[in-house]
Design a protein around this motif. Structure first.
Motif, short mmCIF file in Angstrom:
data_model
loop_
_atom_site.label_atom_id
_atom_site.label_comp_id
_atom_site.label_asym_id
_atom_site.label_seq_id
_atom_site.Cartn_x
_atom_site.Cartn_y
_atom_site.Cartn_z
N THR A 52 3.37 -8.28 0.11
CA THR A 52 3.89 -7.38 -0.93
C THR A 52 5.16 -7.90 -1.59
O THR A 52 5.55 -7.41 -2.65
CB THR A 52 4.19 -5.98 -0.36
OG1 THR A 52 5.19 -6.11 0.67
CG2 THR A 52 2.93 -5.32 0.20
N GLY A 53 5.84 -8.84 -0.94
CA GLY A 53 7.12 -9.32 -1.46
C GLY A 53 8.24 -8.32 -1.26
O GLY A 53 9.29 -8.40 -1.90
N ALA A 54 8.06 -7.37 -0.34
CA ALA A 54 9.03 -6.31 -0.09
C ALA A 54 10.18 -6.79 0.78
O ALA A 54 10.01 -7.68 1.62
CB ALA A 54 8.36 -5.11 0.57
N LEU A 137 5.94 2.11 -0.14
CA LEU A 137 4.49 2.02 -0.08
C LEU A 137 4.10 2.19 1.37
O LEU A 137 4.51 1.37 2.21
CB LEU A 137 4.04 0.65 -0.61
CG LEU A 137 2.57 0.28 -0.48
CD1 LEU A 137 1.73 1.15 -1.40
CD2 LEU A 137 2.39 -1.20 -0.83
N GLY A 138 3.37 3.24 1.71
CA GLY A 138 3.03 3.46 3.11
C GLY A 138 1.67 4.10 3.30
O GLY A 138 1.22 4.88 2.46
N ALA A 139 1.02 3.75 4.40
CA ALA A 139 -0.28 4.32 4.76
C ALA A 139 -0.22 4.79 6.21
O ALA A 139 0.44 4.17 7.05
CB ALA A 139 -1.38 3.27 4.59
N PRO A 159 13.12 -0.75 -7.86
CA PRO A 159 11.83 -0.14 -8.22
C PRO A 159 10.74 -1.21 -8.24
O PRO A 159 10.99 -2.36 -8.62
CB PRO A 159 12.08 0.42 -9.62
CG PRO A 159 13.56 0.65 -9.67
CD PRO A 159 14.15 -0.47 -8.86
N ARG A 160 9.56 -0.85 -7.78
CA ARG A 160 8.43 -1.79 -7.70
C ARG A 160 7.18 -1.16 -8.26
O ARG A 160 6.93 0.02 -8.04
CB ARG A 160 8.15 -2.16 -6.24
CG ARG A 160 9.23 -2.88 -5.50
CD ARG A 160 9.29 -4.34 -5.86
NE ARG A 160 8.03 -5.01 -5.67
CZ ARG A 160 7.65 -5.60 -4.54
NH1 ARG A 160 8.45 -5.63 -3.49
NH2 ARG A 160 6.47 -6.19 -4.45
N THR A 161 6.39 -1.94 -8.93
CA THR A 161 5.06 -1.50 -9.36
C THR A 161 4.09 -2.01 -8.31
O THR A 161 3.65 -3.15 -8.36
CB THR A 161 4.73 -2.07 -10.76
OG1 THR A 161 5.75 -1.67 -11.66
CG2 THR A 161 3.38 -1.55 -11.24
N TRP A 162 3.79 -1.15 -7.34
CA TRP A 162 2.91 -1.56 -6.24
C TRP A 162 1.48 -1.68 -6.73
O TRP A 162 0.74 -2.53 -6.27
CB TRP A 162 2.98 -0.55 -5.10
CG TRP A 162 4.34 -0.34 -4.52
CD1 TRP A 162 5.15 0.75 -4.70
CD2 TRP A 162 5.08 -1.22 -3.65
NE1 TRP A 162 6.32 0.60 -3.99
CE2 TRP A 162 6.30 -0.60 -3.35
CE3 TRP A 162 4.81 -2.47 -3.11
CZ2 TRP A 162 7.25 -1.19 -2.53
CZ3 TRP A 162 5.75 -3.06 -2.29
CH2 TRP A 162 6.95 -2.43 -2.01
N GLU A 168 -4.29 -0.51 -1.88
CA GLU A 168 -5.47 -0.93 -1.12
C GLU A 168 -5.10 -1.89 0.01
O GLU A 168 -5.67 -1.82 1.09
CB GLU A 168 -6.51 -1.55 -2.05
CG GLU A 168 -7.10 -0.57 -3.06
CD GLU A 168 -7.70 0.68 -2.42
OE1 GLU A 168 -8.35 0.59 -1.35
OE2 GLU A 168 -7.51 1.78 -2.99
N THR A 169 -4.14 -2.76 -0.24
CA THR A 169 -3.68 -3.70 0.79
C THR A 169 -3.10 -2.96 1.99
O THR A 169 -3.48 -3.21 3.14
CB THR A 169 -2.64 -4.68 0.22
OG1 THR A 169 -3.26 -5.49 -0.79
CG2 THR A 169 -2.05 -5.57 1.30
N VAL A 170 -2.18 -2.03 1.76
CA VAL A 170 -1.53 -1.34 2.88
C VAL A 170 -2.53 -0.46 3.62
O VAL A 170 -2.48 -0.36 4.85
CB VAL A 170 -0.27 -0.57 2.43
CG1 VAL A 170 -0.59 0.71 1.69
CG2 VAL A 170 0.65 -0.30 3.61
N LYS A 171 -3.47 0.16 2.91
CA LYS A 171 -4.47 0.99 3.58
C LYS A 171 -5.41 0.14 4.45
O LYS A 171 -5.71 0.50 5.58
CB LYS A 171 -5.25 1.79 2.55
CG LYS A 171 -4.44 2.93 1.95
CD LYS A 171 -5.10 3.58 0.74
CE LYS A 171 -6.40 4.24 1.02
NZ LYS A 171 -6.95 4.93 -0.17
N ALA A 172 -5.84 -1.00 3.92
CA ALA A 172 -6.74 -1.87 4.68
C ALA A 172 -6.03 -2.45 5.91
O ALA A 172 -6.61 -2.49 7.01
CB ALA A 172 -7.27 -2.99 3.79
N LEU A 173 -4.79 -2.87 5.74
CA LEU A 173 -4.03 -3.41 6.88
C LEU A 173 -3.77 -2.33 7.93
O LEU A 173 -3.82 -2.61 9.13
CB LEU A 173 -2.71 -4.02 6.41
CG LEU A 173 -2.82 -5.37 5.71
CD1 LEU A 173 -1.46 -5.78 5.15
CD2 LEU A 173 -3.35 -6.44 6.65
N ALA A 174 -3.50 -1.11 7.50
CA ALA A 174 -3.27 0.00 8.44
C ALA A 174 -4.53 0.25 9.27
O ALA A 174 -4.45 0.41 10.49
CB ALA A 174 -2.84 1.26 7.70
N ALA A 175 -5.69 0.29 8.62
CA ALA A 175 -6.95 0.51 9.34
C ALA A 175 -7.22 -0.62 10.33
O ALA A 175 -7.64 -0.38 11.47
CB ALA A 175 -8.10 0.65 8.35
#
Length: 191
Positions: A52-54, A137-139, A159-162, A168-175
């Motif tokens: 994400t570059g966060a 950005l969190g899941a 501020p970031r435009t996620w 989709e990235t954070v949700k897939a990684l969380a799963a």
């Protein structure tokens, strides 16, 4: 005597009631994830930060009174210098009313805040002033029973435009992470 409307209170943010907290804490203990830093989870958080570059990325387990970052990635530039010259450094533990993860856990839904200042409900959160957090950005980490164990999240001081890709990235990684945690597989994290 004239009527004066109530003034908004800066920093007022009600942390949602979390009725699942006691059961979640028991589940985390059974999985061996209670309040202990884990190098594999640090690596997983680092993987999310890289994707994400966060400035910050965390694997965050939410207890009854606090949050614990079992996985934590902080870039070298992340600790901000406050106006008084002191440095804000995120540790492994935060009060439950700090940050946005408790909202994700209670809602069982991902949360995208491209600029927290655009959302009065979140703009007054202590992490905004204390750590300079401006985007999130969190899941949720939803186990096989549907219980939210915590979150996988990224945050930044700008501020970031996620975008949809970030969500989709954070949700897939969380799963993926939950499947590995429930399977007892921490070796080889991240992918």
């Amino acid at each position: 005597m004239s009527y004066e409307p109530p003034r908004p209170v800066r920093g007022l943010l009600l942390t949602p009631e979390d009725k699942e907290a006691p059961a979640r804490v028991q589940r985390l203990r059974r999985l061996g994830l209670a309040d202990r830093a884990d190098p594999a989870l640090d690596a997983f958080a680092g993987h999310l930060a890289q994707l994400t570059g966060a400035s910050y990325a965390m694997v965050n387990f939410i207890g009854e009174e606090h949050q614990f970052f079992a996985g934590l990635s902080v870039t070298a530039t992340a600790p901000i210098v406050r106006e008084d010259g002191s440095r804000a450094e995120i540790g492994r533990v935060l009060p439950r009313d700090h940050g946005f993860c408790p909202h994700v856990v209670v809602r069982h839904k991902a949360l995208v805040l491209e600029d927290v200042r655009d959302y009065p409900r979140f703009a007054g959160n202590p992490v905004v002033d204390e750590f300079g957090i401006r985007s999130y950005l969190g899941a949720p980490l939803l186990d096989s029973s549907g219980r939210a164990l915590g979150t996988l999240c990224a945050a930044d001081t700008a501020p970031r435009t996620w975008g949809r890709a970030g969500l989709e990235t954070v949700k897939a990684l969380a799963a993926d992470l939950v499947a590995r945690l429930e399977g007892g597989v921490r070796d080889g994290l991240p992918l």
